[in-house]
Design a protein around this motif. Sequence first.
Motif, PDB file in Angstrom:
ATOM      1  N   CYS A 217      -3.636  -8.718 -28.417  1.00 27.58           N
ATOM      2  CA  CYS A 217      -2.873 -10.299 -28.585  1.00 27.58           C
ATOM      3  C   CYS A 217      -3.318 -10.209 -26.981  1.00 27.58           C
ATOM      4  CB  CYS A 217      -1.814  -9.884 -28.928  1.00 27.58           C
ATOM      5  SG  CYS A 217      -0.822  -9.210 -30.251  1.00 27.58           S
ATOM      6  N   ILE A 218      -3.520 -12.060 -27.499  1.00 34.58           N
ATOM      7  CA  ILE A 218      -3.984 -12.560 -26.126  1.00 34.58           C
ATOM      8  C   ILE A 218      -3.130 -13.637 -26.079  1.00 34.58           C
ATOM      9  CG2 ILE A 218      -5.925 -14.569 -25.478  1.00 34.58           C
ATOM     10  CD1 ILE A 218      -7.233 -13.091 -27.113  1.00 34.58           C
ATOM     11  N   GLY A 219      -1.810 -13.591 -24.389  1.00 35.63           N
ATOM     12  CA  GLY A 219      -1.889 -14.210 -24.152  1.00 35.63           C
ATOM     13  C   GLY A 219      -2.055 -15.961 -23.134  1.00 35.63           C
TER      14      GLY A 219
ATOM     15  N   LEU B 178       3.369 -15.465 -16.606  1.00 35.53           N
ATOM     16  CA  LEU B 178       3.286 -16.509 -17.955  1.00 35.53           C
ATOM     17  C   LEU B 178       2.531 -16.303 -18.495  1.00 35.53           C
ATOM     18  CD1 LEU B 178       4.026 -20.048 -16.133  1.00 35.53           C
ATOM     19  CD2 LEU B 178       5.789 -18.713 -18.016  1.00 35.53           C
ATOM     20  N   ALA B 179       0.894 -15.607 -17.616  1.00 38.88           N
ATOM     21  CA  ALA B 179       0.319 -14.932 -19.415  1.00 38.88           C
ATOM     22  C   ALA B 179       0.506 -13.847 -20.014  1.00 38.88           C
ATOM     23  CB  ALA B 179      -1.016 -14.768 -18.788  1.00 38.88           C
ATOM     24  N   LYS B 180       1.167 -13.062 -18.823  1.00 37.48           N
ATOM     25  CA  LYS B 180       1.820 -11.436 -19.862  1.00 37.48           C
ATOM     26  C   LYS B 180       2.829 -12.251 -20.083  1.00 37.48           C
ATOM     27  CE  LYS B 180       1.582  -7.635 -17.968  1.00 37.48           C
ATOM     28  NZ  LYS B 180       1.638  -5.973 -17.922  1.00 37.48           N
ATOM     29  N   LEU B 181       3.687 -13.217 -19.943  1.00 41.05           N
ATOM     30  CA  LEU B 181       4.871 -13.433 -20.701  1.00 41.05           C
ATOM     31  C   LEU B 181       4.274 -13.812 -22.372  1.00 41.05           C
ATOM     32  CD1 LEU B 181       7.694 -14.245 -21.870  1.00 41.05           C
ATOM     33  CD2 LEU B 181       7.985 -16.532 -20.803  1.00 41.05           C
TER      34      LEU B 181
ATOM     35  N   HIS C 290      -0.359 -19.666 -26.617  1.00 37.90           N
ATOM     36  CA  HIS C 290      -0.932 -20.144 -25.519  1.00 37.90           C
ATOM     37  C   HIS C 290       0.675 -21.148 -25.331  1.00 37.90           C
ATOM     38  CE1 HIS C 290      -1.807 -23.203 -22.960  1.00 37.90           C
ATOM     39  NE2 HIS C 290      -3.527 -23.154 -23.844  1.00 37.90           N
ATOM     40  N   LEU C 291       1.231 -20.659 -23.752  1.00 37.53           N
ATOM     41  CA  LEU C 291       2.833 -21.049 -23.606  1.00 37.53           C
ATOM     42  C   LEU C 291       2.889 -22.366 -22.929  1.00 37.53           C
ATOM     43  CD1 LEU C 291       4.344 -17.516 -21.942  1.00 37.53           C
ATOM     44  CD2 LEU C 291       4.399 -18.999 -24.262  1.00 37.53           C
ATOM     45  N   GLY C 292       1.222 -22.793 -22.273  1.00 34.11           N
ATOM     46  CA  GLY C 292       0.778 -23.895 -21.410  1.00 34.11           C
ATOM     47  C   GLY C 292       0.738 -25.296 -22.613  1.00 34.11           C
ATOM     48  N   ARG C 293       0.391 -24.758 -23.818  1.00 35.98           N
ATOM     49  CA  ARG C 293       0.789 -26.303 -25.009  1.00 35.98           C
ATOM     50  C   ARG C 293       1.559 -26.022 -25.109  1.00 35.98           C
ATOM     51  NH1 ARG C 293      -3.879 -25.794 -29.677  1.00 35.98           N
ATOM     52  NH2 ARG C 293      -2.185 -24.649 -29.926  1.00 35.98           N
ATOM     53  N   LEU C 294       2.727 -26.004 -24.403  1.00 36.59           N
ATOM     54  CA  LEU C 294       4.291 -26.247 -24.949  1.00 36.59           C
ATOM     55  C   LEU C 294       4.901 -27.136 -23.897  1.00 36.59           C
ATOM     56  CD1 LEU C 294       6.135 -22.580 -26.391  1.00 36.59           C
ATOM     57  CD2 LEU C 294       4.443 -23.684 -27.032  1.00 36.59           C
ATOM     58  N   ASN C 295       6.021 -28.204 -24.849  1.00 41.15           N
ATOM     59  CA  ASN C 295       6.882 -28.718 -23.573  1.00 41.15           C
ATOM     60  C   ASN C 295       8.383 -27.812 -23.004  1.00 41.15           C
ATOM     61  OD1 ASN C 295       8.785 -28.546 -25.573  1.00 41.15           O
ATOM     62  ND2 ASN C 295       8.508 -30.040 -26.962  1.00 41.15           N
ATOM     63  N   LYS C 296       8.883 -28.902 -22.607  1.00 49.53           N
ATOM     64  CA  LYS C 296       9.667 -28.104 -21.666  1.00 49.53           C
ATOM     65  C   LYS C 296      10.547 -27.345 -22.493  1.00 49.53           C
ATOM     66  CE  LYS C 296      11.841 -27.947 -17.277  1.00 49.53           C
ATOM     67  NZ  LYS C 296      12.985 -26.499 -18.047  1.00 49.53           N
ATOM     68  N   VAL C 297      11.208 -28.349 -23.481  1.00 49.56           N
ATOM     69  CA  VAL C 297      12.210 -28.014 -24.176  1.00 49.56           C
ATOM     70  C   VAL C 297      11.866 -26.170 -25.024  1.00 49.56           C
ATOM     71  CG1 VAL C 297      13.549 -28.019 -26.680  1.00 49.56           C
ATOM     72  CG2 VAL C 297      13.077 -30.030 -24.477  1.00 49.56           C
TER      73      VAL C 297
ATOM     74  N   ALA D  89      14.245 -18.470 -23.895  1.00 54.41           N
ATOM     75  CA  ALA D  89      15.240 -17.638 -23.624  1.00 54.41           C
ATOM     76  C   ALA D  89      16.187 -16.734 -24.706  1.00 54.41           C
ATOM     77  CB  ALA D  89      17.083 -19.080 -24.136  1.00 54.41           C
ATOM     78  N   ALA D  90      14.712 -16.756 -25.501  1.00 56.71           N
ATOM     79  CA  ALA D  90      14.510 -15.443 -26.040  1.00 56.71           C
ATOM     80  C   ALA D  90      14.875 -14.437 -25.736  1.00 56.71           C
ATOM     81  CB  ALA D  90      14.075 -15.946 -27.907  1.00 56.71           C
ATOM     82  N   THR D  91      13.883 -14.336 -24.698  1.00 55.52           N
ATOM     83  CA  THR D  91      12.793 -13.001 -23.611  1.00 55.52           C
ATOM     84  C   THR D  91      14.679 -12.448 -22.955  1.00 55.52           C
ATOM     85  OG1 THR D  91      11.162 -14.201 -23.945  1.00 55.52           O
ATOM     86  CG2 THR D  91      10.681 -12.438 -22.095  1.00 55.52           C
ATOM     87  N   PRO D  92      14.904 -10.726 -23.343  1.00 59.24           N
ATOM     88  CA  PRO D  92      15.763 -10.568 -22.494  1.00 59.24           C
ATOM     89  C   PRO D  92      14.919 -10.948 -21.233  1.00 59.24           C
ATOM     90  CG  PRO D  92      15.703  -9.386 -24.370  1.00 59.24           C
ATOM     91  CD  PRO D  92      14.295 -10.170 -24.689  1.00 59.24           C
ATOM     92  N   VAL D  93      15.555 -10.715 -20.075  1.00 62.72           N
ATOM     93  CA  VAL D  93      15.789 -10.238 -18.507  1.00 62.72           C
ATOM     94  C   VAL D  93      14.194  -9.034 -18.364  1.00 62.72           C
ATOM     95  CG1 VAL D  93      16.765  -9.200 -16.878  1.00 62.72           C
ATOM     96  CG2 VAL D  93      15.420 -11.206 -15.814  1.00 62.72           C
ATOM     97  N   GLY D  94      14.661  -8.685 -18.681  1.00 65.77           N
ATOM     98  CA  GLY D  94      14.149  -7.210 -17.897  1.00 65.77           C
ATOM     99  C   GLY D  94      12.099  -6.587 -19.005  1.00 65.77           C
ATOM    100  N   GLU D  95      12.007  -8.273 -19.877  1.00 66.12           N
ATOM    101  CA  GLU D  95      10.958  -7.735 -20.497  1.00 66.12           C
ATOM    102  C   GLU D  95       9.760  -8.410 -18.915  1.00 66.12           C
ATOM    103  OE1 GLU D  95       9.403  -5.868 -23.200  1.00 66.12           O
ATOM    104  OE2 GLU D  95      11.502  -6.019 -23.452  1.00 66.12           O
ATOM    105  N   ILE D  96      10.116  -9.471 -17.896  1.00 65.29           N
ATOM    106  CA  ILE D  96       9.324  -9.678 -17.439  1.00 65.29           C
ATOM    107  C   ILE D  96       8.829  -9.060 -16.439  1.00 65.29           C
ATOM    108  CG2 ILE D  96       9.194 -11.335 -15.371  1.00 65.29           C
ATOM    109  CD1 ILE D  96      10.000 -12.957 -18.319  1.00 65.29           C
ATOM    110  N   TRP D  97       7.891  -8.866 -16.328  1.00 59.91           N
ATOM    111  CA  TRP D  97       6.533  -8.366 -15.691  1.00 59.91           C
ATOM    112  C   TRP D  97       7.156  -8.405 -14.506  1.00 59.91           C
ATOM    113  CZ3 TRP D  97       1.788 -10.354 -13.100  1.00 59.91           C
ATOM    114  CH2 TRP D  97       0.167  -9.053 -12.443  1.00 59.91           C
ATOM    115  N   GLY D  98       7.443  -6.953 -13.905  1.00 61.05           N
ATOM    116  CA  GLY D  98       7.632  -7.032 -12.363  1.00 61.05           C
ATOM    117  C   GLY D  98       9.271  -6.680 -12.207  1.00 61.05           C
ATOM    118  N   VAL D  99       9.948  -6.833 -13.605  1.00 58.57           N
ATOM    119  CA  VAL D  99      11.250  -6.567 -13.554  1.00 58.57           C
ATOM    120  C   VAL D  99      11.250  -5.046 -14.512  1.00 58.57           C
ATOM    121  CG1 VAL D  99      13.301  -7.154 -14.036  1.00 58.57           C
ATOM    122  CG2 VAL D  99      11.995  -9.018 -13.534  1.00 58.57           C
ATOM    123  N   GLY D 100      12.141  -4.646 -13.446  1.00 55.06           N
ATOM    124  CA  GLY D 100      12.092  -2.988 -13.933  1.00 55.06           C
ATOM    125  C   GLY D 100      13.376  -2.757 -14.901  1.00 55.06           C
TER     126      GLY D 100
END
Length: 447
Positions: free
Chosen positions: A134-136, A143-146, A170-177, A184-195
């Motif tokens: 998979c490629i992010g 953000l690429a990790k996300l 490709h998150l870079g293609r999304l608008n702010k909304v 909002a759909a991502t639990p905080v624990g999934e973020i790189w660096g948040v264990g």
Amino acid sequence: MYALVDGNNFYVSCERVFRPSLVGRPVVVLSNNDGCAIARSNEAKALGIKMGAPWFQIKHLEDEAGLVALSANFALYGDLSDRMMSIAAGLGHRQEIYSIDESFVDLTGIRGDLTERSRKVRERILQWIGIPTCIGLGSTKTLAKLANHVAKTAERNPGVYPDHFAQICHLGRLNKVELDEVLAATPVGEIWGVGRRISEQLGEGGIRTALDLTRIDLATVKRRFSVVLERTVRELQGTPCMDLEDEPPAKQQIACTRSFGHPVLQLVDLQEAITEFACRAAEKLRRQDSHTAQVLVFIRTSPFRAKEPQYSKSAVFPLLTPTSDSREITEAALAVLDAIYQPGFSYAKAGVMLLDLQPAERHQFMLDLSPPIEEQGGAGHSDVEVQTVDRTRLMTALDQVNGRYGRGTMLLASAGLRGPDRAWTMKQERMTQQYTTCWSDLGLVRA
DNA sequence: TCTGGGGTCCTAGGACCC
DNA sequence: TCTGGGGTCCTAGGACCC
């Protein structure tokens, strides 16, 4: 813009390349000693098998659900990783190999449709190597990790994120909304660096999603947590704080540690194990052209056998002259072992760590306080220089012999000559072949 | 009975310096 | 009773990553 290319369930995917019958079945790859699950196919995840689950606790699924378990085959995974990385590198100009199955690629200066470009690289890796990825894509590494997490989740669990994010996101293609919806759909624990720990603490403060985290006050994060988490928040907000490391820095410490296949009681067995660990660590040290100035050794009983007497001890041997010579490092390690060994315990694990590493070209000689030697005629090299050269050549020869004829062809006598009959040898009962790195293990094609 | 291995970075606190 | 200010270096432990 950064891309993160990540092999799906990497070890399992490697096994499936050479055993296609495993496709569609629940498969786990086990850690050394066939201890716990360190990679799971989607089907195994669906059975509820957690990362790190001990094998003896999930073994019943072999009969009940057709679960297949394999011993880790790192020679195979390392080789397929190299091949995958070289194709992924073509995505951009610079690549950072972050782990055995992940690499970041810097997309600066790459024109055209990055999503389409990523899709082609993904297809090429799948076709040429056989590994699904998979490629992010995102404007920072975090953000690429996300984005990669989104791509994987969208492929496996439809409904969490929009379907079109599956495989390539490709998150870079999304608008702010749209981006906020993803966050909002991502639990905080999934973020790189948040264990687990920080995730719990954030949760107590009402921070539950990645979106909550992006809206937190930076000064508060730094004060209540650390500069590390502050950096993560900034990256999530789109400010790059982490560079691509395309040239891996030399390691600051090198370790070789193992759990034993059986409990070990005798000092002589530990001596053999420590000798082997010290030599392996020294080999890694020479590969990166460093010397060590401190050798740490530890031995311990199993914390899981709570009823048995417990013992855990480590100690460091400082070397007056930094070295990468296997003999000196082993001698230091064995001296430490002698000092910390206590008879009467069932040892379960031991290891050697080399600390205080420095470049080999930096020489620190002993201050020689002995009286000057009388003139012996001839200039030539000093004794110290001659010793250094001989030692380097001996170690180079050792590495070359073992590289060519296989690990353990030439070894120190204190490593013992019993080979796989040693008391502490690892348990690996479900090993597959080294299909790509060993002539005698090549696959057979039946017509 | 059976629970992996190998790393990194940051922080707090103590020892020590002038 | 009252006891400064400003540093550096090292270590242990905790958190994170795959």
